[in-house]
Design an enzyme around this catalytic site. Structure first.
Site, PDB file in Angstrom:
ATOM      1  CG  HIS A  50      83.754  42.380 -49.290  1.00 26.50           C
ATOM      2  ND1 HIS A  50      84.979  42.169 -48.710  1.00 26.50           N
ATOM      3  CD2 HIS A  50      83.888  42.006 -50.598  1.00 26.50           C
ATOM      4  CE1 HIS A  50      85.811  41.676 -49.616  1.00 26.50           C
ATOM      5  NE2 HIS A  50      85.178  41.571 -50.768  1.00 26.50           N
TER       6      HIS A  50
ATOM      7  CG  PHE B 149      80.508  36.091 -59.554  1.00 25.76           C
ATOM      8  CD1 PHE B 149      80.837  37.123 -60.404  1.00 25.76           C
ATOM      9  CD2 PHE B 149      81.469  35.132 -59.279  1.00 25.76           C
ATOM     10  CE1 PHE B 149      82.091  37.221 -60.970  1.00 25.76           C
ATOM     11  CE2 PHE B 149      82.737  35.217 -59.851  1.00 25.76           C
ATOM     12  CZ  PHE B 149      83.047  36.270 -60.698  1.00 25.76           C
TER      13      PHE B 149
ATOM     14  CD  GLU C 163      85.771  41.711 -58.393  1.00 23.09           C
ATOM     15  OE1 GLU C 163      85.125  42.756 -58.184  1.00 23.09           O
ATOM     16  OE2 GLU C 163      86.068  40.895 -57.505  1.00 23.09           O
TER      17      GLU C 163
ATOM     18  CE1 TYR D   8      48.985  56.029 -85.887  1.00 21.29           C
ATOM     19  CE2 TYR D   8      51.264  56.354 -85.218  1.00 21.29           C
ATOM     20  CZ  TYR D   8      50.314  56.238 -86.219  1.00 21.29           C
ATOM     21  OH  TYR D   8      50.698  56.325 -87.522  1.00 21.29           O
TER      22      TYR D   8
ATOM     23  NE  ARG E  84      44.734  53.993 -85.652  1.00 24.53           N
ATOM     24  CZ  ARG E  84      45.491  54.466 -86.639  1.00 24.53           C
ATOM     25  NH1 ARG E  84      45.965  53.643 -87.548  1.00 24.53           N
ATOM     26  NH2 ARG E  84      45.773  55.751 -86.722  1.00 24.53           N
TER      27      ARG E  84
ATOM     28  CE1 TYR F 134      89.577  34.768 -55.219  1.00 28.70           C
ATOM     29  CE2 TYR F 134      87.376  33.863 -55.558  1.00 28.70           C
ATOM     30  CZ  TYR F 134      88.203  34.948 -55.288  1.00 28.70           C
ATOM     31  OH  TYR F 134      87.662  36.189 -55.085  1.00 28.70           O
TER      32      TYR F 134
ATOM     33  CG  ASN G  81      81.242  35.631 -54.961  1.00 27.01           C
ATOM     34  OD1 ASN G  81      80.977  36.245 -55.974  1.00 27.01           O
ATOM     35  ND2 ASN G  81      82.474  35.455 -54.501  1.00 27.01           N
TER      36      ASN G  81
END
Length: 525
Positions: free
Chosen positions: A87, A331, A416, A283, A286, A57, A199
């Site tokens: 991409h 990844f 994915e 609070y 404190r 791959y 990646n």
């Protein structure tokens, strides 16, 4: 700028502070001979896979849903160039130059470990960009944080093949212009190189570096400013006693209580009301150890996970040895996505309790401190409206706290099918922290105003020095003025770390020691 030290990419242990040091030019990143040997061994393994024709791959197949499409030996190089272009789909405002530089540093370190099949020439060109401060322009939106930060990393590395834009010598210019000015030419990427570049989790992790850095600054400031507010409103010291926190020993709680005890050592203000009739404080005063401490625990969790990520190999496939190449899921951004969402909540709560202390200071319920922190009110509104701003910022932060990692939208035609959205986690966390810096600036102003009404009594040495310093920047307010100017000065003080530097200097000069458990864990990154 003189370099403090060198860092060996691929071999030395990377931390957030070292990454920032390289980004700021105080640490020089280098490749050792051993590192380059490992890189070249991995590169040759990829070449042998291509020569043998074994189907692996990303080396001789398409990507994502095209993983079953075999690519010929002749087309494997074209494939790597195409992937950077296809991409590069990021949108939105570019991330800061600092963040893009950190991305580059993190990617160089990961690739230099020798499991990615990258060519030495490609790594050297990446280092050239870093050393010559020619930093690619990277859009802020477009990553789903699962198959790595594909879009932002693609933009980060477009300049390697002569495309995209860079920030260089104070200007944004095309890569072609950069090459013309420096006598460079585009690289021809080899098999797997394009995929190795895009990646990985370096967009998420770079945001993690900045979150660790900026949130720690906020945590330090919150303790200091909270201690000043405690003095201004004559709060009790008992909730910070060591004996109490030994009975519920969360590290963050113990650390915060110890810091506040140290800051209040020798305080005349505390002595003045030690036998007062008030039973307990609200609070927001404190419970500073419990609330600030919980945020510190979240910070520590992120720091520890981030350090693992910074020294990991997160691309795909990973070349283990001559016999083993693994297409896995290193990844996937989930480990950092969830931690960044946790850190975002921790930052928001720090601002939330700070806003409550600001409000408390305006009520006029503490002896000697007037309502709205000003004597002549009516004609003057005093500090009333500053709290409107802190309330608006605190509310905005709450709306940003929905965890991005709780969402997942399938991509890549279902290949994915679960993504982390960690890039959004990181961006939101930084937005929240930026708002917290502003809230803390407002609390700094209001705590200093309340502190003024305790004179001539003195506080601890450190807090008195901080108050004196602040008065060189922002005057005591007897009447209304344009408080936005004061707030901007306060924000500058917070962002520049002036108070933290002052505290360190005074502690050193007066030979004071922090009475704080877990000092190393919380004060280094």
């Amino acid at each position: 700028m003189a370099l403090d030290r060198t860092f060996q990419f691929g071999e030395d242990h990377l931390t957030a502070s070292i990454a920032l040091g390289m980004a700021h030019g105080t640490i020089k990143g280098i490749f050792s001979d051993e590192c380059l040997k490992n890189v070249n061994v991995s590169y040759q393994r990829v070449q042998r896979i291509v020569e043998k024709g074994d189907t692996v791959y990303g080396i001789n197949t398409g990507f994502g849903p095209l993983c079953n499409t075999k690519i010929s030996k002749e087309d494997t190089k074209i494939l790597q160039s195409n992937i950077l272009q296809s991409h590069s789909v990021g949108v939105g405002e570019p991330i800061s130059n600092e963040l893009a530089k950190i991305m580059l540093i993190l990617k160089i370190h990961a690739l230099a470990k020798g499991y990615s099949g990258i060519a030495e020439a490609t790594l050297q060109r990446m280092l050239w960009h870093l050393e010559n401060d020619a930093i690619p322009i990277v859009p802020s939106q477009g990553s789903v944080g699962a198959s790595g930060d594909l879009a932002p990393l693609s933009h980060l590395f477009l300049p390697l093949i002569g495309l995209g834009k860079v920030e260089y010598q104070g200007k944004t210019i095309s890569t072609q212009e950069l090459f013309h000015q420096n006598g460079l030419a585009p690289l021809e990427l080899g098999p797997k190189e394009g995929l190795a570049l895009i990646n990985g989790t370096q967009f998420i992790a770079a945001h993690g570096v900045m979150v660790v850095h900026k949130l720690q600054h906020c945590l330090r400031h919150a303790d200091i400013i909270g201690a000043m507010m405690l003095e201004g409103l004559q709060g009790s010291m008992k909730p910070f006693f060591e004996e109490l926190h030994e009975l519920r020993p969360f590290k963050g709680n113990q650390h915060v209580a110890g810091r506040i005890r140290t800051l209040l050592q020798g305080s005349e203000i505390l002595e003045d009301h030690i036998d007062c009739e008030r039973v307990q404080d609200p609070y927001s005063l404190r419970c500073m150890p419990q609330v600030h401490g919980a945020s510190r625990n979240a910070w520590l969790h992120l720091k520890e996970l981030l350090e693992i990520e910074l020294n990991s190999v997160t691309d795909n496939p990973i070349i283990i040895n001559d016999e083993l190449t693994i297409s896995g899921g290193n990844f996937h951004g989930q480990p950092l996505a969830m931690a960044l969402d946790y850190a975002a909540l921790a930052a928001s709560e720090l601002g939330n309790i700070s806003d409550r202390r600001i409000y408390l200071a305006l009520e006029g319920n503490s002896p000697g401190v007037p309502k709205l922190l000003m004597n002549n009110t009516g004609i003057n509104s005093g500090y009333m409206i500053l709290q409107y701003t802190s309330a608006a910022l605190a509310s905005e932060n709450k709306s940003l706290c929905f965890p991005a990692s709780a969402d997942s939208i399938p991509t890549s035609l279902g290949q994915e099918d679960h993504v982390s959205m960690g890039s959004i986690s990181g961006r939101k966390a930084l937005n929240i922290i930026n708002n917290v810096e502003k809230i803390l600036a407002i609390e700094l102003l209001t705590s200093a105003q309340a502190f003024e009404y305790r004179k001539p009594l003195k506080s601890g040495i450190v807090l008195d020095e901080i108050h004196t310093f602040l008065r060189t920047k922002v005057a005591f307010a007897e009447n209304d003025r344009v408080f936005a100017d004061d707030i901007e000065k306060g924000i500058d003080i917070i962002q520049n770390g002036d108070i933290i530097d002052l505290v360190d200097r005074v502690m050193d000069e007066k030979q004071l020691k922090w009475n704080t458990p877990h000092l190393e864990a919380f004060e280094t990154y």
